[in-house]
Motif scaffolding. Structure first.
Motif, PDB file in Angstrom:
ATOM      1  N   THR A   1      27.703  34.609  51.804  1.00  0.00           N
ATOM      2  CA  THR A   1      28.557  34.827  50.644  1.00  0.00           C
ATOM      3  C   THR A   1      29.991  34.950  51.096  1.00  0.00           C
ATOM      4  O   THR A   1      30.277  35.207  52.270  1.00  0.00           O
ATOM      5  CB  THR A   1      28.163  36.107  49.884  1.00  0.00           C
ATOM      6  OG1 THR A   1      28.265  37.231  50.777  1.00  0.00           O
ATOM      7  CG2 THR A   1      26.742  36.017  49.340  1.00  0.00           C
ATOM      8  N   ALA A   2      30.906  34.772  50.169  1.00  0.00           N
ATOM      9  CA  ALA A   2      32.337  34.891  50.459  1.00  0.00           C
ATOM     10  C   ALA A   2      32.992  35.650  49.317  1.00  0.00           C
ATOM     11  O   ALA A   2      32.588  35.506  48.163  1.00  0.00           O
ATOM     12  CB  ALA A   2      32.968  33.508  50.612  1.00  0.00           C
ATOM     13  N   PRO A   3      34.006  36.468  49.617  1.00  0.00           N
ATOM     14  CA  PRO A   3      34.680  37.193  48.541  1.00  0.00           C
ATOM     15  C   PRO A   3      35.483  36.248  47.668  1.00  0.00           C
ATOM     16  O   PRO A   3      36.086  35.292  48.142  1.00  0.00           O
ATOM     17  CB  PRO A   3      35.595  38.172  49.287  1.00  0.00           C
ATOM     18  CG  PRO A   3      35.817  37.546  50.626  1.00  0.00           C
ATOM     19  CD  PRO A   3      34.553  36.808  50.943  1.00  0.00           C
ATOM     20  N   GLY A   4      35.469  36.510  46.372  1.00  0.00           N
ATOM     21  CA  GLY A   4      36.294  35.734  45.461  1.00  0.00           C
ATOM     22  C   GLY A   4      37.738  36.197  45.513  1.00  0.00           C
ATOM     23  O   GLY A   4      38.059  37.244  46.072  1.00  0.00           O
ATOM     24  N   PRO A   5      38.638  35.423  44.936  1.00  0.00           N
ATOM     25  CA  PRO A   5      40.075  35.739  45.007  1.00  0.00           C
ATOM     26  C   PRO A   5      40.443  36.893  44.078  1.00  0.00           C
ATOM     27  O   PRO A   5      40.322  36.795  42.864  1.00  0.00           O
ATOM     28  CB  PRO A   5      40.730  34.431  44.552  1.00  0.00           C
ATOM     29  CG  PRO A   5      39.716  33.789  43.654  1.00  0.00           C
ATOM     30  CD  PRO A   5      38.379  34.176  44.193  1.00  0.00           C
ATOM     31  N   THR A   6      40.868  37.996  44.655  1.00  0.00           N
ATOM     32  CA  THR A   6      41.282  39.170  43.885  1.00  0.00           C
ATOM     33  C   THR A   6      42.755  39.443  44.151  1.00  0.00           C
ATOM     34  O   THR A   6      43.173  39.503  45.308  1.00  0.00           O
ATOM     35  CB  THR A   6      40.451  40.403  44.291  1.00  0.00           C
ATOM     36  OG1 THR A   6      39.069  40.109  44.086  1.00  0.00           O
ATOM     37  CG2 THR A   6      40.844  41.614  43.462  1.00  0.00           C
TER      38      THR A   6
ATOM     39  N   ASN B   1      41.257  42.664  33.110  1.00  0.00           N
ATOM     40  CA  ASN B   1      41.462  41.493  33.969  1.00  0.00           C
ATOM     41  C   ASN B   1      42.842  41.556  34.612  1.00  0.00           C
ATOM     42  O   ASN B   1      43.863  41.626  33.931  1.00  0.00           O
ATOM     43  CB  ASN B   1      41.314  40.214  33.144  1.00  0.00           C
ATOM     44  CG  ASN B   1      41.329  38.974  34.018  1.00  0.00           C
ATOM     45  OD1 ASN B   1      42.375  38.552  34.487  1.00  0.00           O
ATOM     46  ND2 ASN B   1      40.168  38.392  34.254  1.00  0.00           N
ATOM     47  N   ALA B   2      42.870  41.523  35.941  1.00  0.00           N
ATOM     48  CA  ALA B   2      44.111  41.741  36.678  1.00  0.00           C
ATOM     49  C   ALA B   2      45.182  40.722  36.312  1.00  0.00           C
ATOM     50  O   ALA B   2      46.372  41.053  36.240  1.00  0.00           O
ATOM     51  CB  ALA B   2      43.840  41.692  38.184  1.00  0.00           C
ATOM     52  N   ARG B   3      44.785  39.471  36.069  1.00  0.00           N
ATOM     53  CA  ARG B   3      45.768  38.430  35.770  1.00  0.00           C
ATOM     54  C   ARG B   3      46.456  38.662  34.429  1.00  0.00           C
ATOM     55  O   ARG B   3      47.586  38.230  34.213  1.00  0.00           O
ATOM     56  CB  ARG B   3      45.089  37.059  35.756  1.00  0.00           C
ATOM     57  CG  ARG B   3      44.492  36.640  37.086  1.00  0.00           C
ATOM     58  CD  ARG B   3      45.549  36.482  38.157  1.00  0.00           C
ATOM     59  NE  ARG B   3      44.991  35.957  39.399  1.00  0.00           N
ATOM     60  CZ  ARG B   3      45.624  35.978  40.556  1.00  0.00           C
ATOM     61  NH1 ARG B   3      46.832  36.499  40.631  1.00  0.00           N
ATOM     62  NH2 ARG B   3      45.061  35.490  41.644  1.00  0.00           N
TER      63      ARG B   3
ATOM     64  N   GLY C   1      33.704  44.869  37.053  1.00  0.00           N
ATOM     65  CA  GLY C   1      33.907  45.646  38.265  1.00  0.00           C
ATOM     66  C   GLY C   1      34.954  45.072  39.193  1.00  0.00           C
ATOM     67  O   GLY C   1      35.633  45.818  39.903  1.00  0.00           O
ATOM     68  N   ASN C   2      35.116  43.740  39.182  1.00  0.00           N
ATOM     69  CA  ASN C   2      36.113  43.103  40.037  1.00  0.00           C
ATOM     70  C   ASN C   2      37.412  42.798  39.304  1.00  0.00           C
ATOM     71  O   ASN C   2      38.340  42.244  39.900  1.00  0.00           O
ATOM     72  CB  ASN C   2      35.536  41.820  40.640  1.00  0.00           C
ATOM     73  CG  ASN C   2      34.482  42.107  41.695  1.00  0.00           C
ATOM     74  OD1 ASN C   2      34.779  42.631  42.759  1.00  0.00           O
ATOM     75  ND2 ASN C   2      33.235  41.781  41.388  1.00  0.00           N
TER      76      ASN C   2
END
Length: 571
Positions: free
Chosen positions: A55-60, A101-103, A517-518
């Motif tokens: 797995t790989a982390p998504g862009p945060t 949502n951060a964006r 959560g993200n």
């Protein structure tokens, strides 16, 4: 293009906020609270092939503004007083169903001014209220108070910034304390200095944003988070508020450097009453509980329905979720099927239960043949109905979008929403909807929407069970395809029980928690993480506490991806 650093991002925020904060003292770190980020994008297709364990982390984003709920909770936990300072702020924008949502969480000029006014009000209250002042002061000032002021800055600053202050930041706040004397009409020189420091701290990006400073790579594309960053992610996921002293101590001691250490803290935090806040916030948004507010119904049909009824509906839904998740330690199926309500004198007539009820909600068994979990509660049924009648379309859309994560488009603009009248062969609401949506242009979407909506037709516009509709028999049966499964059902309880065991519905619930959560929409990299989480949760029976713990064990949670060049912010 070079990769941006956190310092560059904070500097850019400071420059963008200068106009909004002109005429006020800047935060002691030289930065300001304003700065509009890029417009939120849409979630991409996540259909990728996954290798086991890869797995790989998504862009945060490195900077994630606190939501207004998080802001209020953080202020409450900092000062021991629930000030509800965000009540005058413009509402956080909802994006893909969630307002965190951060964006989308940008800071407009107005919000920057609101933050300034809130900081001034909170700082004044903290100094005037001796109970609050006693909570935040670690010492009694002696002499000129400078030594106590420095301790105060170190300890409050660590909690406000969610990490220890740097030497430079500490000295800047010490200087701000010295400038406080004479700025305010009331208070001792020491209290005025404290007040000025609080005002400045609460306008810093390090408070208003969750700032992730780590830059050292582990491989080409992964940046492990430091202990304080993991602590902050944990606290805002599980408490919707800042880390407590125990969590900061775990960060400082390196206990959060392993998955096992993170799990230990996550389980401790889920046993704390503060876990109710994040549970409420997620489920309020997922279930669209804001629709319960200020409901109105036809007084000729529902003379006893008023604001106190809709308020009780909202309180019941929250209490039920807390009961299932925190007290029962239940799973997704229990959330969807438990035939228990939390009933008071306003809700008892709707549920048809007898007893001496007051305004207090009381755990009450409900008829398992008529009620099962969240979707047969009065709140959901009433909020997805019209003023004087049911709405199978609204209820069916909710099932497809919120429970099954179906990609369902909005209806065309200027569509005629007027249902044909009850007359002739059209005797029920189902007859009206079927006649209205029968054209070929409608059947594609309504073939998905109508069947689950019809399943709830035994419940009227306020959620009362009914055997017939105006003397006409109710047909609550239907067929729908969920994934590769064809579901045949007769009534809401039958449908809900099948949905509660559906892998599609379970994964949809997980996906919504993952997005919440993200604090972002899904990215292609997330598909394999969600698949891995889903496999683990199937083993636990989709226990909801285990779901939350599992979120903290992912590579995405404990690391961050290197930003794309297109997302960089440079001076």
């Amino acid at each position: 293009m070079k990769r941006s650093t956190p310092r560059m991002l904070l500097a850019a925020l400071a420059l963008s906020g200068a106009a909004a904060c002109s005429g006020t003292d800047r935060a002691p770190d030289g930065s300001s609270s304003s700065g509009d980020g890029p417009d939120p994008g849409t979630g991409p297709d996540t259909g990728v092939q996954c290798a086991p364990g890869v797995t790989a982390p998504g862009p945060t984003p490195r900077l994630t503004r606190l939501t207004h709920a998080q802001y209020d909770n953080t202020i409450r936990d900092l000062f021991g007083k629930d000030m509800k300072a965000s009540a005058s702020f413009l509402a956080d924008p909802a994006f893909e169903g969630f307002n965190n949502n951060a964006r989308a969480l940008t800071v407009s000029d107005r919000l920057a001014r609101d933050y300034r006014r809130a900081a001034e009000t909170i700082a004044e209250s903290a100094v005037v209220d001796q109970a609050v002042l006693g909570k935040i002061l670690p010492c009694a000032p002696e002499g000129d108070g400078a030594a106590c002021a420095r301790r105060f800055i170190q300890e409050l600053g660590k909690r406000v910034y969610r990490r220890p202050l740097s030497a430079e930041q500490e000295e800047a706040y010490v200087a701000a304390f010295a400038r406080g004397e004479g700025l305010f009409e009331a208070g001792t020189p020491f209290e005025q200095g404290v007040r000025h420091v609080i005002e400045a701290m609460l306008q810093s990006p390090h408070f208003l944003y969750r700032v992730e400073l780590s830059e050292e790579l582990d491989g080409e594309d992964i940046i492990p988070l430091d202990g304080y960053e993991v602590a902050t992610r944990l606290s805002y996921l599980l408490w919707n508020s800042l880390p407590d002293d125990a969590l900061l101590a775990a960060a400082e001691g390196g206990a959060l450097g392993t998955p096992e250490g993170v799990e230990t803290e996550a389980r401790r935090m889920l046993a704390d009453p503060r876990a109710m806040s994040a549970l409420d916030d997620f489920h309020d948004q997922w279930l669209q509980v804001s629709r319960y507010d200020d409901l109105t119904k036809d007084p000729a049909l529902y003379p006893d329905f008023d604001a106190s009824v809709s308020s009780a509906m909202k309180a019941e839904t929250r209490q039920f979720i807390r009961h299932v998740v925190l007290e029962m330690e239940g799973d997704y199926e229990a959330l969807m099927t438990a035939s228990v309500g939390f009933v008071n004198d306003k809700l008892a007539p709707i549920y048809g239960v007898e007893g001496s009820f007051t305004s207090e909600l009381v755990e009450t068994p409900l008829d398992p043949g008529a009620r099962a979990g969240l979707l047969t509660q009065a709140g959901f049924l009433s909020s997805h109905a019209f003023f004087n009648k049911t709405s199978p379309i609204h209820r069916g859309v909710f099932i497809q979008r919120q429970i099954l994560c179906a990609d369902l488009p909005d209806p065309p603009a200027n569509i005629n929403t007027e249902l044909p009248p009850i007359q002739g062969e059209i005797r029920t609401t189902r007859d009206q909807v079927e006649a209205h949506t029968s054209p070929k242009a409608c059947s594609g979407c309504h073939g998905m929407i109508n069947p689950p909506g019809f399943a709830f037709e035994h419940f009227d516009a306020v959620g009362r069970y009914r055997a017939d509709e105006g003397g006409a028999p109710i047909d609550a049966s239907g067929t729908m395809t969920v994934g590769v499964t064809e579901m045949r059902f007769d009534g809401a309880v039958d449908l809900v029980k099948q949905l509660a065991q559906s892998p599609v519905a379970e994964r949809c619930y997980l996906t919504n928690w993952y997005r919440y959560g993200n604090a972002r929409q899904l990215a292609p990299e997330d598909a394999c993480t969600i698949e891995e989480l889903d496999a683990k949760l199937v083993e636990t029976g989709y226990n909801i506490k285990e779901l939350l713990v599992a979120l903290t064990q992912t590579k995405t949670f404990r690391n961050r991806a290197v930003e794309d060049a297109a997302e960089e912010v440079e001076q």
